[in-house]
Structure formats: C-alpha cells, structure tokens
Design a protein around this motif. Structure first.
Motif, PDB file in Angstrom:
ATOM      1  N   VAL A  79      63.982  38.924  62.125  1.00 19.36           N
ATOM      2  CA  VAL A  79      63.815  39.932  61.085  1.00 19.36           C
ATOM      3  C   VAL A  79      65.014  39.824  60.154  1.00 19.36           C
ATOM      4  N   ILE A  80      64.750  39.665  58.875  1.00 18.53           N
ATOM      5  CA  ILE A  80      65.801  39.450  57.880  1.00 18.53           C
ATOM      6  C   ILE A  80      66.185  40.786  57.264  1.00 18.53           C
ATOM      7  N   SER A  81      67.439  41.172  57.442  1.00 16.56           N
ATOM      8  CA  SER A  81      67.928  42.433  56.877  1.00 16.56           C
ATOM      9  C   SER A  81      68.278  42.244  55.409  1.00 16.56           C
ATOM     10  N   THR A  82      67.748  43.120  54.560  1.00 19.05           N
ATOM     11  CA  THR A  82      68.018  43.039  53.120  1.00 19.05           C
ATOM     12  C   THR A  82      68.599  44.339  52.565  1.00 19.05           C
ATOM     13  N   ASN A  83      68.791  45.341  53.439  1.00 19.43           N
ATOM     14  CA  ASN A  83      69.255  46.665  53.005  1.00 19.43           C
ATOM     15  C   ASN A  83      68.275  47.333  52.048  1.00 19.43           C
ATOM     16  N   ASN A  84      67.026  46.903  52.097  1.00 15.73           N
ATOM     17  CA  ASN A  84      65.979  47.483  51.252  1.00 15.73           C
ATOM     18  C   ASN A  84      65.074  48.340  52.128  1.00 15.73           C
ATOM     19  N   PRO A  85      65.095  49.669  51.960  1.00 16.25           N
ATOM     20  CA  PRO A  85      64.281  50.528  52.823  1.00 16.25           C
ATOM     21  C   PRO A  85      62.775  50.403  52.588  1.00 16.25           C
ATOM     22  N   LYS A  86      62.384  49.701  51.530  1.00 16.03           N
ATOM     23  CA  LYS A  86      60.958  49.612  51.191  1.00 16.03           C
ATOM     24  C   LYS A  86      60.258  48.417  51.832  1.00 16.03           C
ATOM     25  N   LYS A 136      65.773  49.209  62.360  1.00 15.70           N
ATOM     26  CA  LYS A 136      65.878  49.300  60.895  1.00 15.70           C
ATOM     27  C   LYS A 136      66.717  50.517  60.551  1.00 15.70           C
ATOM     28  N   THR A 137      67.790  50.323  59.791  1.00 14.04           N
ATOM     29  CA  THR A 137      68.722  51.411  59.459  1.00 14.04           C
ATOM     30  C   THR A 137      68.967  51.507  57.960  1.00 14.04           C
ATOM     31  N   ASP A 138      68.037  51.011  57.164  1.00 13.53           N
ATOM     32  CA  ASP A 138      68.264  50.942  55.716  1.00 13.53           C
ATOM     33  C   ASP A 138      68.372  52.316  55.067  1.00 13.53           C
ATOM     34  N   LEU A 139      67.546  53.276  55.510  1.00 17.87           N
ATOM     35  CA  LEU A 139      67.574  54.611  54.904  1.00 17.87           C
ATOM     36  C   LEU A 139      68.877  55.337  55.197  1.00 17.87           C
ATOM     37  N   ILE A 140      69.287  55.319  56.456  1.00 17.64           N
ATOM     38  CA  ILE A 140      70.505  56.048  56.814  1.00 17.64           C
ATOM     39  C   ILE A 140      71.719  55.402  56.159  1.00 17.64           C
ATOM     40  N   ARG A 141      71.704  54.069  56.024  1.00 16.50           N
ATOM     41  CA  ARG A 141      72.838  53.403  55.367  1.00 16.50           C
ATOM     42  C   ARG A 141      72.849  53.688  53.868  1.00 16.50           C
ATOM     43  N   LEU A 142      71.680  53.859  53.276  1.00 14.90           N
ATOM     44  CA  LEU A 142      71.623  54.253  51.869  1.00 14.90           C
ATOM     45  C   LEU A 142      72.230  55.636  51.685  1.00 14.90           C
ATOM     46  N   ASN A 143      71.950  56.552  52.614  1.00 14.25           N
ATOM     47  CA  ASN A 143      72.541  57.888  52.544  1.00 14.25           C
ATOM     48  C   ASN A 143      74.052  57.847  52.728  1.00 14.25           C
ATOM     49  N   ILE A 144      74.521  56.969  53.632  1.00 16.80           N
ATOM     50  CA  ILE A 144      75.971  56.812  53.813  1.00 16.80           C
ATOM     51  C   ILE A 144      76.612  56.314  52.522  1.00 16.80           C
ATOM     52  N   ASP A 145      75.968  55.344  51.874  1.00 19.73           N
ATOM     53  CA  ASP A 145      76.500  54.823  50.607  1.00 19.73           C
ATOM     54  C   ASP A 145      76.629  55.929  49.566  1.00 19.73           C
ATOM     55  N   LYS A 146      75.619  56.800  49.506  1.00 16.85           N
ATOM     56  CA  LYS A 146      75.654  57.896  48.529  1.00 16.85           C
ATOM     57  C   LYS A 146      76.794  58.861  48.823  1.00 16.85           C
ATOM     58  N   ILE A 147      77.019  59.145  50.113  1.00 16.44           N
ATOM     59  CA  ILE A 147      78.111  60.055  50.476  1.00 16.44           C
ATOM     60  C   ILE A 147      79.454  59.432  50.127  1.00 16.44           C
ATOM     61  N   TRP A 148      79.629  58.134  50.463  1.00 20.89           N
ATOM     62  CA  TRP A 148      80.882  57.455  50.115  1.00 20.89           C
ATOM     63  C   TRP A 148      81.109  57.495  48.604  1.00 20.89           C
ATOM     64  N   ALA A 149      80.047  57.206  47.840  1.00 20.60           N
ATOM     65  CA  ALA A 149      80.186  57.154  46.387  1.00 20.60           C
ATOM     66  C   ALA A 149      80.552  58.519  45.814  1.00 20.60           C
ATOM     67  N   ARG A 150      79.933  59.574  46.312  1.00 23.39           N
ATOM     68  CA  ARG A 150      80.198  60.908  45.781  1.00 23.39           C
ATOM     69  C   ARG A 150      81.530  61.453  46.278  1.00 23.39           C
TER      70      ARG A 150
END
Length: 292
Positions: A124-131, A216-230
């Motif tokens: 399984v190829i991880s792309t950080n894409n939740p879709k 698959k952890t793409d959604l939770i990592r996207l939320n982490i990115d948003k918290i770091w950015a804000r």
C-alpha cells in the motif's frame, strides 16, 4: 535495394523495436514512424530519423517503447517509412530503393511453465491523501498471468467486503466512489476513513492469495498539520500544554504504526483511539485559538 525489418523484442523488462537494415550507408535521410501497444490499452509512438546524429546503431537501431511485466503482452501495430505505410508483408517504399516489413507478433516476457514461479505480494503506497487508497501489485504471477485476479478490501469499522478485479503489476487506486463507501456529490471524492484496512488479493485459483492489513492515518495527520500551522500564528508561545499534546499524538501514532508492523492489531486500535481523543481535545480548545 535496402531491406528493412522492424522487429519486436523485450530486454530487461522493456519493450524495444529493432530496426535491422541490409545497408546502413544511407545518403538520404529516412523517417521511420513506429506505433506499438500493450494489452492494458497503452499506445506509444516513436519517430526515428536516420541517418541522424541523435540515432546510434551497432548492427541495428534500437528504439525503446515502454516497460513490461509478466502479465502484459505487446506488439508493433503500425509502421510508416517516409510517409509510406508498411505492411506486415514486404512493402516497397515510394521514392526510395527500400523494401520494408514489420513483425506484428504478440510479444511477452518469458517464464518457465512452473507453479513454483508464483509469488503473490503487494504494497500500500502512502501519499498523505485522505481521498485515495493506492495498492501496488508486485506479484510474480507465473502461469497465472493470463487468468483474472481480484482484490478484496474491508474498510475500518465495516463488515462489507468490496471486491474488484485487480490490475496485475500495476498501481490500483481506490476512492470513495470506487469503494462505494461515501459516494460524494458530482465529481468530488470524499475522504476515506482512517483506521485498519484489511486487503487481500487472490489469483485463479483463489488458493493463491496474499493478505495485508494497512493503517491509514491521512485524516488525523491532516488535522495535526492544521494544528501545527495555526499554533505558530494564533497560540500563545507560553502554552506548552498544546505543544506537548501534539507531540503526544505523534508518539501515539508512531507507536500504532510500530504495532501495526508487528501485527498487534488490538494495540493499534487502542493507540489510534487515544490519538483521536487528543485531537478532539485540541480541536475544542476554547482559550488558545488553535481549533482546526
């Protein structure tokens, strides 16, 4: 008379076209247009000019077309020389002292006719894409190459098994529409759930199979990115508790992925749930301004 043969060949997993002439000492430049196809629908056209500084030959001219795998078949489907369409049988080229032909034989990679050559595997190829969920088949199919294969996907918290034909030795991409989980609206894809996906590929017969579970952890990592950015803009730099919680989430996810590799699936679920709860706490923080 210059006789030209256009021949297919596979070398090092690449489909090549060999241009063989009886006379390479050509005064007037010729233009050779070659079209080849694979059985997965890929077509490729190459144009060779000879003689030409960019065209090398050593007893023959080699033209690289496309990559091959054991499940694929390729052939030359069309040749033109100086605008004259060359047939499989000998064809005289107009305005030139040339007779040409091409070989349209179906060409494939060779293997021994042995069941021992079969090895089923995928990643399984991880792309950080939740879709999307991307699954690369890297099996050695042996004599099963021409037989259909399927892929079964069980998403997290779902008892349904979604079954599709497998594209052998290809990248198989799934989304909310192809999986039928959350079809979305119009042409948009919705996010796939995080969690453990149970994936199995099966050949024919189905006794040849391989199973792998993927976190698959793409959604939770996207939320982490948003918290770091804000947090770098809106949060008080003295609020160490938020930074510590983010680091704790990262630690829990790293521990979940480690347990995933070791096959401790119950531990994976518990660690992921803890990380999700911390995300919820940070997302509902009313004082720090760091909500997602």
């Amino acid at each position: 008379m210059n006789y030209i043969d256009i021949l297919p060949q596979i070398r090092n997993n690449i489909f090549y076209v060999r241009i063989v002439m009886t006379d390479y000492d050509v005064e007037n430049q010729m233009v050779i247009r070659i079209v080849a196809r694979r059985n997965d629908g890929l077509y490729k056209t190459e144009v060779v000019q000879y003689p030409n500084e960019g065209t090398d030959y050593n007893g023959e001219i080699i033209v690289s077309m496309f990559g091959m795998a054991k499940s694929l078949v390729a052939q030359i489907v069309g040749v033109k020389i100086n605008g004259t369409e060359v047939r499989v049988n000998s064809t005289e080229v107009e305005g030139a002292d040339i007779t040409a032909r091409y070989d349209d034989s179906l060409t494939r990679m060779g293997w021994e006719e042995s069941m021992n050559n079969i090895h089923i595997d995928f990643e399984v190829i991880s792309t950080n894409n939740p879709k999307t969920l991307r699954i690369a088949d890297q099996s050695e199919w042996g004599i099963l190459a021409d037989r259909p294969a399927i892929i079964e996907i069980v998403p997290p918290e779902d008892e349904n098994k979604y079954v599709y034909y497998l594209g052998k030795n290809q990248l198989n991409v799934f989304n909310s529409k192809t999986l039928g989980i959350n079809p979305g609206r119009g042409n948009d894809f919705e996010n796939l759930k995080d969690g453990i996906y149970d994936i199995t590929i099966k050949g024919s017969p189905s006794s040849y199979s391989f199973n792998r579970k993927y976190l698959k952890t793409d959604l939770i990592r996207l939320n982490i990115d948003k918290i770091w950015a804000r947090s770098t803009v809106l949060c008080d730099h003295e609020d160490d508790d938020i930074i510590n919680k983010i680091k704790e989430i990262e630690f829990l996810l790293a521990a979940a992925e480690a347990n995933m590799r070791l096959g401790n699936f119950e531990n994976v679920k518990q660690l992921y749930e803890k990380a999700s709860k911390l995300i919820y706490v940070l997302n509902n923080c009313e004082n720090c301004g760091c909500k997602i």
